[in-house]
Design a protein around this motif. Structure first.
Motif, PDB file in Angstrom:
ATOM      1  N   ASP A 209       0.893  -1.279   0.052  1.00  0.00           N
ATOM      2  CA  ASP A 209       0.200   0.186  -0.024  1.00  0.00           C
ATOM      3  C   ASP A 209       0.996   1.012   0.129  1.00  0.00           C
ATOM      4  OD1 ASP A 209      -2.286  -1.600   0.011  1.00  0.00           O
ATOM      5  OD2 ASP A 209      -2.654  -1.322   2.261  1.00  0.00           O
ATOM      6  N   VAL A 210       1.774   1.277   0.894  1.00  0.00           N
ATOM      7  CA  VAL A 210       2.674   2.619   1.026  1.00  0.00           C
ATOM      8  C   VAL A 210       3.540   2.412  -0.190  1.00  0.00           C
ATOM      9  CG1 VAL A 210       4.755   1.665   2.418  1.00  0.00           C
ATOM     10  CG2 VAL A 210       3.531   3.841   2.907  1.00  0.00           C
TER      11      VAL A 210
ATOM     12  N   LEU B 151       2.432   2.205  -3.251  1.00  0.00           N
ATOM     13  CA  LEU B 151       1.588   2.789  -4.315  1.00  0.00           C
ATOM     14  C   LEU B 151       1.368   4.020  -4.120  1.00  0.00           C
ATOM     15  CD1 LEU B 151      -0.379   2.730  -6.528  1.00  0.00           C
ATOM     16  CD2 LEU B 151      -2.033   1.709  -4.788  1.00  0.00           C
ATOM     17  N   ILE B 152       1.391   4.420  -2.860  1.00  0.00           N
ATOM     18  CA  ILE B 152       1.281   6.088  -2.454  1.00  0.00           C
ATOM     19  C   ILE B 152       2.488   6.554  -2.712  1.00  0.00           C
ATOM     20  CG2 ILE B 152       0.880   7.422  -0.315  1.00  0.00           C
ATOM     21  CD1 ILE B 152      -0.835   5.272   1.003  1.00  0.00           C
ATOM     22  N   ARG B 153       3.674   5.957  -2.455  1.00  0.00           N
ATOM     23  CA  ARG B 153       4.953   6.498  -2.688  1.00  0.00           C
ATOM     24  C   ARG B 153       5.011   6.794  -4.352  1.00  0.00           C
ATOM     25  NH1 ARG B 153       7.918   9.658  -0.862  1.00  0.00           N
ATOM     26  NH2 ARG B 153      10.087   9.364  -0.609  1.00  0.00           N
TER      27      ARG B 153
ATOM     28  N   TYR C  40       2.891   7.676  -6.087  1.00  0.00           N
ATOM     29  CA  TYR C  40       1.911   9.104  -6.348  1.00  0.00           C
ATOM     30  C   TYR C  40       2.865  10.203  -5.675  1.00  0.00           C
ATOM     31  CZ  TYR C  40      -2.322   6.753  -7.852  1.00  0.00           C
ATOM     32  OH  TYR C  40      -3.310   6.206  -8.581  1.00  0.00           O
ATOM     33  N   GLU C  41       3.638   9.959  -4.819  1.00  0.00           N
ATOM     34  CA  GLU C  41       4.470  11.208  -4.342  1.00  0.00           C
ATOM     35  C   GLU C  41       5.498  11.615  -5.413  1.00  0.00           C
ATOM     36  OE1 GLU C  41       5.741   9.518  -0.480  1.00  0.00           O
ATOM     37  OE2 GLU C  41       4.703  11.476   0.268  1.00  0.00           O
TER      38      GLU C  41
ATOM     39  N   PHE D 195     -10.749   2.184   1.930  1.00  0.00           N
ATOM     40  CA  PHE D 195      -9.644   1.511   1.686  1.00  0.00           C
ATOM     41  C   PHE D 195      -8.984   0.890   2.810  1.00  0.00           C
ATOM     42  CE2 PHE D 195      -5.189   2.780   1.480  1.00  0.00           C
ATOM     43  CZ  PHE D 195      -4.727   1.526   1.167  1.00  0.00           C
TER      44      PHE D 195
ATOM     45  N   HIS E 208      -8.632  -3.162   4.073  1.00  0.00           N
ATOM     46  CA  HIS E 208      -7.283  -3.741   4.590  1.00  0.00           C
ATOM     47  C   HIS E 208      -6.988  -3.917   5.954  1.00  0.00           C
ATOM     48  CE1 HIS E 208      -4.740  -3.070   0.379  1.00  0.00           C
ATOM     49  NE2 HIS E 208      -6.084  -3.746   0.329  1.00  0.00           N
TER      50      HIS E 208
ATOM     51  N   ASP F  60      -6.991  -2.088  -2.982  1.00  0.00           N
ATOM     52  CA  ASP F  60      -6.045  -1.449  -3.913  1.00  0.00           C
ATOM     53  C   ASP F  60      -6.734  -0.343  -4.935  1.00  0.00           C
ATOM     54  OD1 ASP F  60      -4.003  -2.783  -2.610  1.00  0.00           O
ATOM     55  OD2 ASP F  60      -3.923  -4.365  -4.420  1.00  0.00           O
TER      56      ASP F  60
ATOM     57  N   LEU G 135      -8.322   2.716  -3.272  1.00  0.00           N
ATOM     58  CA  LEU G 135      -7.259   3.602  -3.085  1.00  0.00           C
ATOM     59  C   LEU G 135      -6.964   4.527  -4.604  1.00  0.00           C
ATOM     60  CD1 LEU G 135      -5.007   5.046  -1.747  1.00  0.00           C
ATOM     61  CD2 LEU G 135      -3.556   3.292  -1.875  1.00  0.00           C
TER      62      LEU G 135
ATOM     63  N   TYR H 258      -7.801   8.584  -5.899  1.00  0.00           N
ATOM     64  CA  TYR H 258      -6.782   9.298  -6.735  1.00  0.00           C
ATOM     65  C   TYR H 258      -7.569   9.840  -7.982  1.00  0.00           C
ATOM     66  CZ  TYR H 258      -2.755   8.838  -3.834  1.00  0.00           C
ATOM     67  OH  TYR H 258      -1.754   8.793  -2.541  1.00  0.00           O
TER      68      TYR H 258
ATOM     69  N   LEU I 234      -2.912  17.104  -3.822  1.00  0.00           N
ATOM     70  CA  LEU I 234      -2.294  15.798  -4.092  1.00  0.00           C
ATOM     71  C   LEU I 234      -1.306  15.519  -3.145  1.00  0.00           C
ATOM     72  CD1 LEU I 234      -2.005  13.508  -5.654  1.00  0.00           C
ATOM     73  CD2 LEU I 234      -0.660  14.427  -7.191  1.00  0.00           C
TER      74      LEU I 234
ATOM     75  N   ASN J 155      -1.316  12.697  -0.407  1.00  0.00           N
ATOM     76  CA  ASN J 155       0.029  11.585  -0.314  1.00  0.00           C
ATOM     77  C   ASN J 155       0.558  11.397   1.003  1.00  0.00           C
ATOM     78  OD1 ASN J 155      -0.252  10.958  -3.045  1.00  0.00           O
ATOM     79  ND2 ASN J 155       1.148  12.488  -3.615  1.00  0.00           N
TER      80      ASN J 155
ATOM     81  N   ARG K  50       0.353   8.051   3.549  1.00  0.00           N
ATOM     82  CA  ARG K  50       1.590   7.449   3.949  1.00  0.00           C
ATOM     83  C   ARG K  50       1.726   7.330   5.377  1.00  0.00           C
ATOM     84  NH1 ARG K  50       6.497   8.478   4.046  1.00  0.00           N
ATOM     85  NH2 ARG K  50       6.525  10.705   3.008  1.00  0.00           N
TER      86      ARG K  50
ATOM     87  N   CYS L 266      -0.750   4.932   6.790  1.00  0.00           N
ATOM     88  CA  CYS L 266      -0.094   3.612   6.833  1.00  0.00           C
ATOM     89  C   CYS L 266       0.978   3.582   8.107  1.00  0.00           C
ATOM     90  CB  CYS L 266       0.867   3.331   5.513  1.00  0.00           C
ATOM     91  SG  CYS L 266      -0.275   3.153   4.106  1.00  0.00           S
TER      92      CYS L 266
END
Lengths: 321, 321
Positions: free
Chosen positions: A108-109, A111-113, A115-116, B74, B78, B108, B111, B115, B130, B134, B138, B141
């Protein structure tokens, strides 16, 4: 302009860094562990090549390429959980090493990274790239779900299989090229063609992969031949053979898949050959490769700029097999 | 300007729609199922209120609010896998109903869908939102990972617990308000204050939640009292009691947690009271609430605009308990 190898070296240097904060290590170490394995980094390099097809390398292409590579690795971590795979390329998978919960969360993290990295792209291009990235990411999830569904579904048509492969693997290759193209200033029409080039190339590559797993030279192929057959994996070859074979051959195939005899691979290959599945697969691969190259031809830039992508296509799709 | 209830009704109407394509149903139905349960929708409403604190309601706030609510859901899907929870609010959880693999994948894709809503926001505000989204995602998480770590770690300090709670729950409340504020045209200074208001309010709310689980009136609290104690959950009360109690009381607490006697809740509550943990928690809650309100005071808008957020704080944090 750079070759695939030069781009790959440049990206490897750029990407060989810590990707996450130090703390909490329980969350971020698994991701660092997984990324440290390296890999061919085909997708990020396609992003850089997509950029250079249209213009000077935009530094933001490295951000976009990083996002794509992180996204790809996120899918691998979660896919490995779903497949209960103990190993990937000889390394212990994340869920096996750190436990399933941490594997879910570190995917998960990651995927978020990804987007960063997208968020760092110049706002001139970022919204368009974000939209493409989102759509592609969702399609990859759809492909993974279809793959799971197909394993439990005895009758899958060739069209359904192509749709699954397209979503699961080709759209990300296509989007990698298009993302680079956007950053290179490509027009919408050219973006469409580079996307279709990548999508068709991806399908051709998958057809070849299925073919080589059955008929490849083990020394050239780099892994044992017949793995898909042993695992009863639905492949282009199996679906075609089931579609065109005689009722007797079909019964033989289903029987071999049920019984798993010691000489299963050899017997299945005999049926594949009897159905001309090998010849058919070579032609199918050529068809998709030709479609890919047609879209590359349509792109309105000087031919000399297209040379590295033609080389890439020839490198990925071997004609002598 | 609208009250919490009016915003909640408006958002419920907006959000009561299909969120995913029809196909593949195996991927998207689980998400629709989970979202159809409804919920208090606190976070999206805080986004709308954050907007209205500074200006007319921007239609993009509904996109941002949807992204936040999808992100929150989401995390629940999880988290339920990680907790192996069979039920949530009396409903069968996604992994229990559809299997774990589908639950991972439909989380997934939820999430990613979040976005897709972010991507629809006007590019004037989107890049800033955004980035905030982000970072917050993070952090959530990180909070979840710390929560998992703390369950296995016998010595957790109060500061560490506050950090975990902040990441796991408060930053998303704070970011919901700030996202709305950005869309309302707030300055950076005002954005910082509204964020801190939300963060401190979230901590106060969690202190209260821990308090009510131990000392609340079951009829007002809406669920059975003592659940956290029965599950040996680390809470503000337990951590404080372990920190300030005598060696004998500590031994008693650890003994009760190990043995799980029938009157465990009553015995633990006696120790909590003997340590003044109840009084301490009320004061801690007031401290964070006061900090929250101080930040609200600092925001440079007319007081009348702040009224709905003050009401929200009073609604969430009950003073008579």
């Amino acid at each position: 302009m750079q070759t695939f190898k030069e781009h790959a070296a440049a990206f490897a240097t750029y990407f060989s860094t810590r990707h996450f904060p130090e703390s909490p290590a329980t969350l971020y170490e698994p991701g660092e562990y997984f990324l440290s394995w390296g890999g061919k980094r085909i997708r990020p390099v396609m992003c850089l090549m997509g950029n250079e097809l249209f213009g000077e390398l935009n530094p933001d292409s490295f951000e976009a390429a990083s996002a794509i590579e992180l996204f790809h690795n996120f899918t691998l971590i979660h896919d490995d959980i779903m497949d209960a795979a103990p190993l990937r390329r000889g390394m212990v998978t994340v869920h096996e090493k750190y436990g399933q919960n941490t594997a879910i969360l570190s995917g998960d993290v990651m995927l978020i990274r990804a987007y960063e990295h997208i968020a760092k792209i110049n706002t001139l291009y970022m919204p368009r790239i974000l939209q493409l990235f989102n759509r592609t990411a969702r399609e990859v999830c759809e492909g993974q779900q279809l793959d799971i569904d197909f394993e439990q579904n005895s009758s899958v048509s060739l069209d359904e299989y192509i749709e699954m492969i397209t979503l699961k693997t080709s759209v990300l290759l296509a989007a990698s090229l298009e993302t680079g193209a956007i950053l290179g200033g490509a027009s919408e029409g050219n973006c469409r063609h580079i996307y279709e080039f990548g999508k068709n190339l991806g399908i051709a590559f998958q057809v070849q992969d299925d073919y080589l797993d059955a008929f490849g030279d083990p020394e050239k192929f780099g892994k044992e031949v017949g793995g898909d057959i042993r695992q009863n994996k639905k492949t282009f070859l199996l679906l075609h053979a089931l579609a065109v074979s005689s009722p007797e051959q079909q019964q033989q195939l289903y029987g071999l898949m049920m019984r798993n005899p010691a000489d299963k691979v050899a017997q299945v290959l005999d049926i594949f050959r009897a159905c001309n599945a090998d010849e058919w697969a070579r032609e199918l691969k050529e068809k998709y490769l030709a479609q890919a190259l047609r879209h590359l031809d349509e792109i309105a830039v000087l031919n000399v700029r297209k040379a590295p992508l033609k080389e890439l296509a020839e490198f990925l799709i071997q004609r002598d097999q």
